[in-house]
Enzyme design. Sequence first.
Site, short mmCIF file in Angstrom:
data_model
loop_
_atom_site.label_atom_id
_atom_site.label_comp_id
_atom_site.label_asym_id
_atom_site.label_seq_id
_atom_site.Cartn_x
_atom_site.Cartn_y
_atom_site.Cartn_z
N LYS A 1 0.80 -1.23 0.00
CA LYS A 1 0.00 0.00 0.00
C LYS A 1 0.83 1.28 0.00
O LYS A 1 0.40 2.30 -0.50
CB LYS A 1 -0.97 -0.01 1.18
CG LYS A 1 -2.08 -1.05 0.98
CD LYS A 1 -3.28 -0.76 1.84
CE LYS A 1 -4.47 -1.57 1.39
NZ LYS A 1 -4.32 -3.03 1.69
N GLU B 1 -9.60 6.84 3.58
CA GLU B 1 -10.53 5.92 4.24
C GLU B 1 -9.74 4.68 4.61
O GLU B 1 -8.70 4.40 4.01
CB GLU B 1 -11.66 5.55 3.29
CG GLU B 1 -11.33 4.40 2.32
CD GLU B 1 -10.23 4.73 1.30
OE1 GLU B 1 -10.02 5.93 1.02
OE2 GLU B 1 -9.60 3.77 0.78
N SER C 1 1.53 -9.92 -1.14
CA SER C 1 1.21 -8.49 -1.00
C SER C 1 1.53 -7.91 0.37
O SER C 1 1.77 -6.72 0.50
CB SER C 1 -0.26 -8.25 -1.33
OG SER C 1 -1.10 -9.09 -0.56
C1 LIG Z 1 -5.25 -3.99 1.43
C2 LIG Z 1 -4.54 -5.26 1.12
C3 LIG Z 1 -4.94 -6.09 0.05
C4 LIG Z 1 -6.15 -5.83 -0.80
O1 LIG Z 1 -6.13 -4.67 -1.53
P1 LIG Z 1 -5.84 -4.65 -3.11
O2 LIG Z 1 -6.15 -3.27 -3.48
O3 LIG Z 1 -6.76 -5.66 -3.73
O4 LIG Z 1 -4.43 -5.02 -3.29
C5 LIG Z 1 -4.18 -7.22 -0.24
N1 LIG Z 1 -3.10 -7.54 0.52
C6 LIG Z 1 -2.72 -6.79 1.57
C7 LIG Z 1 -1.53 -7.22 2.35
C8 LIG Z 1 -3.41 -5.63 1.91
O5 LIG Z 1 -3.01 -4.90 2.97
#
Ligand SMILES: *Cc1c(COP(=O)(O)O)cnc(C)c1O
Length: 404
Positions: A94, A116, A381
Site C-alpha cells: 500500500k 478511508e 502483498s
Molecule cells: C489492502 C490489502 C490487500 C487488498 O487490496 P488490493 O487493493 O486488492 O491489493 C491485499 N493484501 C494486503 C496485504 C493488503 O493490505
Amino acid sequence: MSHERFERPTRFTAGADSFGGVFAPETLMDNLFALETAWIAAGEDESFNSELTRLLETYAGRPTPTYHARRLSEAWGVDLWLKREDLLHTGAHKLNNTLGQCLLARSMGKKRILAETGAGQHGVASATAAALLGLECVVYMGALDAARQAPNVERMRLLGAGVRIVEHGQRTLKDAINEALRAWVTDTEAHYVLGSALGPHPFPSIVAGYQEIIGHEARAQFLTAHGGLPDLAVACVGGGSNAIGLFRGFVDDAGVELVGVEAGGVGTEEGQHAARFKGGRPGVLHGCLSYLLQDEDGQVQATRSISAGLDYPSVGPEHAALRAAGRARYESATDEEALAGFKDLAAREGILAALESSHALGWVRREREALAGRSVLVNLSGRGDKDMATILEVLAPEQDGEGS
Ligand SMILES: *Cc1c(COP(=O)(O)O)cnc(C)c1O
C-alpha cells in the site's frame, strides 16, 4: 493498458465493455478534473518522478526481492516464486500508492490528505506518507472496523493522523469511503488518497500506475533469475491494486497467464463471500462501473471473508476489463484454503503471510496438481503480523498436540 480507456463517463449497461467511468455528483467533478490534470503533469515531470523513485528506494525499501520458494515448490510440485511486497516499509504494497499520491498532493499545493480505511492498513500507509512529507492526515474509519482493528487506530494516531470514526450505515469501509468523499467536496486544501484501484476516474488509473512497479520489477527479476517468464502470475484481489500492479508488468506477454484470486469466504451463498466475478454482475459503486455483488434491485450485498482487505462488494474496473477481454481470469479461495496456504508457507519457508496474500497461495495449493511443474509467480502483498489474532483464534485449537 492506457488510462484513456477509463476516461469517459460510461453508461450503466450490464455487460457493456466499458467499465470504469465517473459516476460522481457534480460537486465532485472539479476535484476529479483538477486531480487528473495534476496527475498527468506529474507523470511528465522529471523532478517529481526522481523524488518518488528516491523515496521508494531509500525510504520504502524498493526494489523488493523476487524469491524462489524452493521448499514449498518441492512440497506442492509447482515451481513457486514470490514477489516480496511483505518486505516493504509498513508491511504491504500500500505504501507504493500512498507515497505517490501524497507527493501528488504536495505538488498540487495541498495541506492535508483525507483517506478511508477498513482494516487500517491503508490508513497506516497514508499516515506514514503524510508524516514523511509534512502533510496533515485525516483518516475515516467505520466504528465497527475501528473496534476490530484497535492496534492500527493507535498506530495511525502515533503517526500523527486524526482518526474520524464513522457511526452511520454498516459502520464499515463502504461508509468510510462515502464520508471521505463527502469531506473532500468541501475541503479545498485536501487531497483524497483512495486506497485501491477503484473509485471514479482518474483514481483507478492513478493507483494502478503507482502499483505497476511491482510487476515491472518482478518481470525483470524473474527473467534474470530464471531465464524466461513465469507461466502464471497470481495475486489476491480485494479492490485490486496489488493484482493490477503485478498484472501490468506481464499484460503484454501473451504467454503469461494472469490469475486473480478473490475471497471465497465460507460458502457460495449471498453474504458468505466476496467473489464479485462469481456472484456479481456489472453495477456502480463508489463512482465506477464494475462487477458488484448486488441483489435483484441493485442493493449492495453483504460480504464475508476472514481477510479484511478482500472484504469489499466491488472490484477495480481494470480487472473487469481484463476479464472481458479474456486476458485475465478470476478464481476464488475460501477462508479454509487461505489458511492452508498460510500454514504451508510458514512451515516450509519461514514467512508469515498476510491473510489477503494467503488466498493467492491457497489457490495455487488447491490447484497444485493441475499446475504441476509450471512456474508460478505469486505476489506476496503483505506480511501477516496484523492478522495474528485472527489466525490464532482459528488455528490454535487444532495446533495443540501437533508439535512435530
Ligand atoms: C489492502 C490489502 C490487500 C487488498 O487490496 P488490493 O487493493 O486488492 O491489493 C491485499 N493484501 C494486503 C496485504 C493488503 O493490505
